[in-house]
Design an enzyme around this catalytic site. Sequence first.
Site, PDB file in Angstrom:
ATOM      1  N   ASP A 158       0.841  -1.202   0.000  1.00  0.00           N
ATOM      2  CA  ASP A 158       0.000   0.000   0.000  1.00  0.00           C
ATOM      3  C   ASP A 158       0.880   1.257   0.000  1.00  0.00           C
ATOM      4  OD1 ASP A 158      -2.014   1.819   0.411  1.00  0.00           O
ATOM      5  OD2 ASP A 158      -2.883   0.799   2.146  1.00  0.00           O
ATOM      6  N   GLY A 205      -5.299   3.545  -7.635  1.00  0.00           N
ATOM      7  CA  GLY A 205      -5.567   3.769  -9.056  1.00  0.00           C
ATOM      8  C   GLY A 205      -4.786   4.927  -9.653  1.00  0.00           C
ATOM      9  N   ASP A 226     -10.689   3.940  -1.104  1.00  0.00           N
ATOM     10  CA  ASP A 226     -11.268   2.937  -0.206  1.00  0.00           C
ATOM     11  C   ASP A 226     -12.791   2.848  -0.324  1.00  0.00           C
ATOM     12  OD1 ASP A 226      -8.670   2.872   0.567  1.00  0.00           O
ATOM     13  OD2 ASP A 226      -9.072   3.085   2.715  1.00  0.00           O
TER      14      ASP A 226
HETATM   15  C1  GLA Z   1      -5.420   2.251   2.952  1.00  0.00           C
HETATM   16  C2  GLA Z   1      -5.960   1.112   2.083  1.00  0.00           C
HETATM   17  C3  GLA Z   1      -6.979   0.330   2.865  1.00  0.00           C
HETATM   18  C4  GLA Z   1      -6.342  -0.218   4.135  1.00  0.00           C
HETATM   19  C5  GLA Z   1      -5.752   0.919   4.952  1.00  0.00           C
HETATM   20  C6  GLA Z   1      -4.942   0.406   6.132  1.00  0.00           C
HETATM   21  O1  GLA Z   1      -6.412   3.195   3.232  1.00  0.00           O
HETATM   22  O2  GLA Z   1      -6.508   1.618   0.900  1.00  0.00           O
HETATM   23  O3  GLA Z   1      -7.491  -0.733   2.080  1.00  0.00           O
HETATM   24  O4  GLA Z   1      -5.352  -1.134   3.787  1.00  0.00           O
HETATM   25  O5  GLA Z   1      -4.892   1.728   4.162  1.00  0.00           O
HETATM   26  O6  GLA Z   1      -4.313   1.413   6.855  1.00  0.00           O
END
Ligand code: GLA
Length: 401
Positions: A158, A205, A226
């Site tokens: 991430d 994205g 998200d």
């Molecule tokens: C981001 C990701 C989420 C999750 C959080 C965790 O927002 O997009 O899917 O993994 O981090 O902190």
Amino acid sequence: MQSDLGHFNSRMPRSFALFALLLLLLGSSSMGQTTQIAATPPMGWNSWNHFADKIDDAMVRAQADAMVSSGMRDSGYIYINIDDTWEGQRDAQGVIHTNSKFPDMKALADYVHGKGLKLGIYSSPGPKTCAGFEGSYGHEEQDAQTYAAWGIDYLKYDLCSFGEIMKGAGSPEAAHKMMIDAYTKMHEALLKTGRPIVYSLCQYGADHVWRWGASVGGNSWRTTGDISDKYSSMTAIGFEQAGLAKFAGPGHWNDPDMLEVGNGGMNEEEYRTHMTLWALLAAPLLAGNDLSTMKPETIAMLTNREVIAIDQDRLGEPADRVWAEGSQEIWARPLADGSKAVGVFNRFSWPQTIGINFHDLGYKGSVKARDIWAAKDLGALPSHYTARVAGHGVLLLRVSE
Ligand code: GLA
């Protein structure tokens, strides 16, 4: 394989045949990280949507237990993925350790594997994860080795604080290159472990990730921000996937984020729309609810075999929008047996009558159709067919000539 090598031997000098064999082996090992480990969209569960930072070892074990007892494992849900907040500190050698919520990750992996499931984990190319825990920046190889030693089978990577580092790049091109390099670095580190680990990119994205996600070794890439457990969020994300079908396929999938089915924020029709859209999109199916407290209707929805078969269809061609007018949309995807999965969506909150023109879907005359959610063969349908679709609901058909 045997006969291929025989062919090399009979027509080529020995050194060349050995070289060719080496290339073949190298080729197949890097493929192992991509196409072969996610030939169909990954299916499993992820901790974030329901548990967020509350997740701990006992809860993960309970999810693994429920994955089996609910029948989800036998429907194809295999990955148990721990999202953010498992991370502890690095020791003097830089080795990452778990925090007190996860006393022994190797033992947890053994437990999960013992149930015929696989274990996933989460990190960031930045120094900090999105929840402010330790990321992999500068420790990529070391972390990949640690994951492999624990028995990890899936990594969600991430962007988070790496976005801050990219701001110092000087130009958008340089920032883009930094991101590509960071994702490539972890891909190579994972390959080096020799363990097949699904590589799931998460950077919301940015920079048209669908165009380059596969080239940095991604088995999937998040295409959006998200999701939340609301019809508005789910549909904004789901219907925004129009045009992205051509970038996904076996080994490399568009990921519109994890499922919210069963979390309580949407009604039955809305969750059916969610599940249908994700299956049509060939999205990873990562349940995001508490598997240990599921209602029978949630289990039934998540384990509907005909819906899962559409998601997992081996052709791997996601659906795209074929028609839309106001709050009505039709999406379709071709399936390996020559039939098509067709979703007829009503985005309005009241029931609506929706006309389906099978000519638009490439059919000449009448078609044969099955209503998937009703598990009912509809027999022959005329080339113009009208259906009554519930508010925020969907009619999912499997159509053939
Ligand atoms: C981001 C990701 C989420 C999750 C959080 C965790 O927002 O997009 O899917 O993994 O981090 O902190």
